[in-house]
Every structure is written in structure tokens, then in C-alpha cells.
Design a protein around this motif. Structure first.
Motif, mmCIF file in Angstrom:
data_model
loop_
_atom_site.group_PDB
_atom_site.id
_atom_site.type_symbol
_atom_site.label_atom_id
_atom_site.label_comp_id
_atom_site.label_asym_id
_atom_site.label_seq_id
_atom_site.Cartn_x
_atom_site.Cartn_y
_atom_site.Cartn_z
ATOM 1 N N HIS A 136 0.833 -1.201 0.000
ATOM 2 C CA HIS A 136 0.000 0.000 0.000
ATOM 3 C C HIS A 136 0.869 1.253 0.000
ATOM 4 O O HIS A 136 1.949 1.285 0.608
ATOM 5 C CB HIS A 136 -0.920 0.010 1.219
ATOM 6 N N SER A 155 -7.101 -6.004 3.324
ATOM 7 C CA SER A 155 -6.621 -4.760 3.911
ATOM 8 C C SER A 155 -7.267 -3.599 3.164
ATOM 9 O O SER A 155 -7.466 -3.649 1.948
ATOM 10 C CB SER A 155 -5.096 -4.661 3.827
ATOM 11 N N ALA A 156 -7.614 -2.543 3.907
ATOM 12 C CA ALA A 156 -8.231 -1.335 3.346
ATOM 13 C C ALA A 156 -7.310 -0.158 3.631
ATOM 14 O O ALA A 156 -6.855 0.016 4.767
ATOM 15 C CB ALA A 156 -9.601 -1.106 3.965
ATOM 16 N N SER A 157 -7.056 0.664 2.622
ATOM 17 C CA SER A 157 -6.014 1.680 2.761
ATOM 18 C C SER A 157 -6.475 3.065 2.329
ATOM 19 O O SER A 157 -7.389 3.224 1.518
ATOM 20 C CB SER A 157 -4.787 1.276 1.929
ATOM 21 N N LEU A 162 -8.102 -1.687 -1.917
ATOM 22 C CA LEU A 162 -8.147 -2.830 -1.018
ATOM 23 C C LEU A 162 -7.259 -3.913 -1.606
ATOM 24 O O LEU A 162 -7.091 -3.997 -2.826
ATOM 25 C CB LEU A 162 -9.569 -3.371 -0.854
ATOM 26 N N HIS A 179 -12.743 2.832 -5.594
ATOM 27 C CA HIS A 179 -13.039 3.943 -4.692
ATOM 28 C C HIS A 179 -12.264 5.184 -5.129
ATOM 29 O O HIS A 179 -11.156 5.096 -5.686
ATOM 30 C CB HIS A 179 -12.694 3.581 -3.252
ATOM 31 N N VAL A 183 -10.094 4.323 1.686
ATOM 32 C CA VAL A 183 -10.923 3.181 2.089
ATOM 33 C C VAL A 183 -10.630 2.921 3.563
ATOM 34 O O VAL A 183 -9.498 2.639 3.941
ATOM 35 C CB VAL A 183 -10.627 1.934 1.241
ATOM 36 N N ALA A 186 -13.146 -2.799 5.532
ATOM 37 C CA ALA A 186 -13.632 -3.892 4.690
ATOM 38 C C ALA A 186 -14.255 -4.937 5.599
ATOM 39 O O ALA A 186 -13.787 -5.139 6.725
ATOM 40 C CB ALA A 186 -12.498 -4.497 3.870
ATOM 41 N N SER A 198 -16.959 -2.680 1.349
ATOM 42 C CA SER A 198 -15.954 -1.699 1.746
ATOM 43 C C SER A 198 -16.604 -0.353 2.009
ATOM 44 O O SER A 198 -17.624 -0.004 1.403
ATOM 45 C CB SER A 198 -14.874 -1.566 0.665
ATOM 46 N N SER A 200 -15.846 3.920 2.412
ATOM 47 C CA SER A 200 -14.869 4.873 1.901
ATOM 48 C C SER A 200 -15.247 6.320 2.183
ATOM 49 O O SER A 200 -16.418 6.664 2.382
ATOM 50 C CB SER A 200 -14.713 4.685 0.379
#
Length: 348
Positions: A136, A155-157, A162, A179, A183, A186, A198, A200
Motif C-alpha cells: 500500500h 486490507s483497506a487503505s 483494497l 473507490h 478506504v 472492509a 468496503s 470509503s
């Protein structure tokens, strides 16, 4: 810089309430584990006799700025309070963590330096993390382990993407794009092994199928950033979202034109939402207004109970799948509470 917007001033830091513990016997058996965004409860690792309440382990994160720690604590039926078992220091803040569904000693953590870190609590801090995943481009804010397939996590960043990971692979399996802003969270479906959602800062919640090239549904869920979401554990079509607009909305993904319900009661941004693993329609939320709320969205008077035990922003919540009504929360006051629904968390 991209960041969620609580619309309140940051709190004054307090000294930690839980000292970093020494490394205990790595062969000590874990009867249960605790997981969540900050704090929460998960499941037993083996059957526990009804006459003997189980011990539980809890994973918690500290702090949100500067160096961090992944803490593992023991909730024992033998006495009150939480006992620190392990402390794993990190060079940057940790925002979320999730216990593995396939390896009972493995925990994944989301880091402010853009990495995903895998910790093995049977190993000392010097040998952790056992895997450091750097893909990420911005902070990793959310982690969720697949409860059905068990061999993958998300993982959401804040880099607007993701990623799908396998704990046995050194690189991500896939990156999900779509997105248009950070984000934050998740959540895997509790029923469908390939479906997740997810949340956002682009004001949407999106539903994805890992077999498809892009999102299968885009819900313009709120007029402000969406910080959290979760699936109903009893109805695979029901999704809850929490937003900076202070509200929680309940959606039927089969008919997403309008929310099924809107829950109003928090005074600031809703940080986390979590559906009960025991009771259909019941969910838990926490907010920058320093409260935790319990709801039943199917009732006319949806707010069941409000808790005001934290003195700073509440950052994490969860509900035990082992014990009906056992709740957990943690906040910027660096306190962790575990208590039965209907009781005073400060009395435990």
C-alpha cells in the motif's frame, strides 16, 4: 493529507493504563481469542465445558500516533480485570487488527506506515512480525479475515485501494480499485466466501465479489465519509454503514435505492459498527462522541442502551461469539472494557 473527519478536536494524550508485559511462556494454551478494530471478542479454539467459563484473549492496539503496540491480553474467569500476556512494539501507529481464522496464534495488523504486519504470538517480539507486507502507498486503516474461507484476509487503505492476501504468500493475491478516496474498512460476508463490502471517504459503500473484475454494487450510502460497515450475521443481504454524518444506515443490498432504517443518536462521527453474532437485528456502534450504543434496527425505538464509560474518542468495539451479550470497547483514553450487555462497564 487524506484522513477521516471526526469534526472534533483531538484529545490530550494520557499515560497508558496497561503496561507492556514481559513475554510469557510461548507454549501456554489459548482457550479463546479476542479480535477487533481496537478490541473485541472472537471464538473458542476448542470446546469449553459449560460449567467452566472460558478464558479469552484480546488483541488491542496503541497508540494512534507515533510508535505503536499490538497487545494481547487475557480475560480470565478466575478473577476480574485483563492480564497483559504479550506486547509487540511497532515503529508506527496500528489502526486495526484481526485474528487469523486458520492459524490460532497468528494476528494481522494494519499499520500507519502503509504495511500489513503478521504476528505470531507464540514467538518473542524479536522474531515478530513474521511477515511484513509492504504494497500500500498510504496508511492501512482496516483488516478483516475471511470467516468462511479462512485462508485469506483483506486490507483497506488510504491509497483508495483494497488488497486480498494469503498468510502463506509474500505478495498480495489481488488489488481492488474503484473507490475515489480513502478506504477505511472492509468486511467479509458471514455467509458468502467470495463476497465482501468496503467503506470509503468517497461517501459510498461498495459490494465486491473476488471472482469479478470490479464492484458488483455501489451504494451512495451517506452525504459524508463512510467510516465503517458490517454484515448482518443472520441475513446475508443486510449491511450497516456508519458515517461522519453521525448516523447509521441499514441497507438491503437486493434493493439499495433507500436505506431500510436510519439510526440517529450519536453526537459526532460513527467510528465503528458491528452486528451481533447471537441476535438478529442487533448491532453495536461507537463514536467520536465518546459513547457506545446498542441498537435493534427492527424496533421503532431502536436505541437499546447507551454507554458513556470512555473519556475520549471510542476507537474500537466487538461482541463475543462465545458468550451472548459480552461486549468490548477501547478508546483514545487507552482503556479497554469488557462487560455483559445491560451492566455498567466501569463496574467490571
Amino acid at each position: 493529507a487524506k484522513a477521516e473527519s471526526p469534526q472534533v478536536s483531538p484529545p490530550t494524550p494520557h499515560p497508558t493504563s496497561i503496561p507492556a508485559p514481559p513475554v510469557p511462556d510461548p507454549h501456554r494454551r489459548r482457550d479463546a481469542v479476542v479480535q477487533g478494530p481496537g478490541a473485541g471478542l472472537l471464538r473458542p479454539l476448542q470446546p469449553v465445558p459449560r460449567a467452566s467459563p472460558p478464558r479469552c484473549h484480546l488483541a488491542a492496539l496503541r497508540p494512534l500516533v507515533g510508535n505503536g503496540h499490538l497487545l494481547v491480553l487475557d480475560l480470565s474467569a478466575a478473577g476480574p480485570g485483563l492480564t497483559p500476556l504479550f506486547s509487540f512494539p511497532t515503529s508506527d501507529a496500528l489502526f486495526d487488527c484481526a485474528w487469523s481464522e486458520s492459524h490460532d496464534s497468528l494476528c494481522a495488523a494494519a499499520s500507519g506506515d502503509g504495511s500489513v504486519r503478521l504476528f505470531d504470538v507464540t514467538l518473542p517480539p524479536a522474531q515478530n512480525p513474521v511477515r511484513l507486507l509492504r504494497e500500500h502507498a498510504r496508511e492501512v486503516h482496516g483488516i478483516d479475515w475471511n470467516p468462511v474461507r479462512r485462508d485469506a484476509f483483506l486490507s483497506a487503505s488510504w491509497d483508495d485501494t483494497l488488497k486480498l492476501w494469503s498468510p502463506d504468500r509474500p505478495a498480495s493475491v489481488r488489488t481492488f480499485r474503484g473507490h475515489e478516496y480513502c478506504v477505511y474498512a472492509a468486511a467479509w460476508s458471514a455467509r458468502h466466501p467470495d463476497v465482501f463490502a468496503s467503506a470509503s471517504g468517497d461517501h459510498t459503500a461498495r459490494v465486491w465479489d473476488v471472482r469479478e473484475p470490479g464492484p458488483t454494487l455501489v451504494i451512495p450510502a451517506h452525504d459524508h465519509e463512510v467510516l465503517s460497515l458490517d454484515w448482518d450475521k443472520y441475513d446475508p443481504s443486510i449491511l450497516a454503514t456508519g458515517s461522519v454524518d453521525k448516523s447509521i444506515r441499514i441497507w438491503d443490498v437486493r434493493s439499495p435505492q433507500a436505506p431500510l432504517a436510519q439510526l440517529a443518536g450519536h453526537g459526532y462521527a460513527v467510528k465503528r459498527v458491528k452486528f451481533s453474532p447471537h441476535r438478529q437485528g442487533m448491532l453495536m456502534s461507537c463514536s467520536y462522541d465518546m459513547t457506545v450504543c446498542m441498537w435493534d434496527y427492527r424496533k421503532e425505538d431502536a436505541l437499546l442502551q447507551r454507554y458513556g464509560h470512555h473519556t475520549e474518542f471510542v476507537a474500537g468495539i466487538d461482541m463475543s461469539v462465545l458468550t451472548d451479550g459480552l461486549l468490548a470497547s477501547t478508546g483514545w483514553d487507552e482503556m479497554i472494557y469488557v462487560w455483559p450487555f445491560g451492566s455498567d462497564p466501569r463496574a467490571m
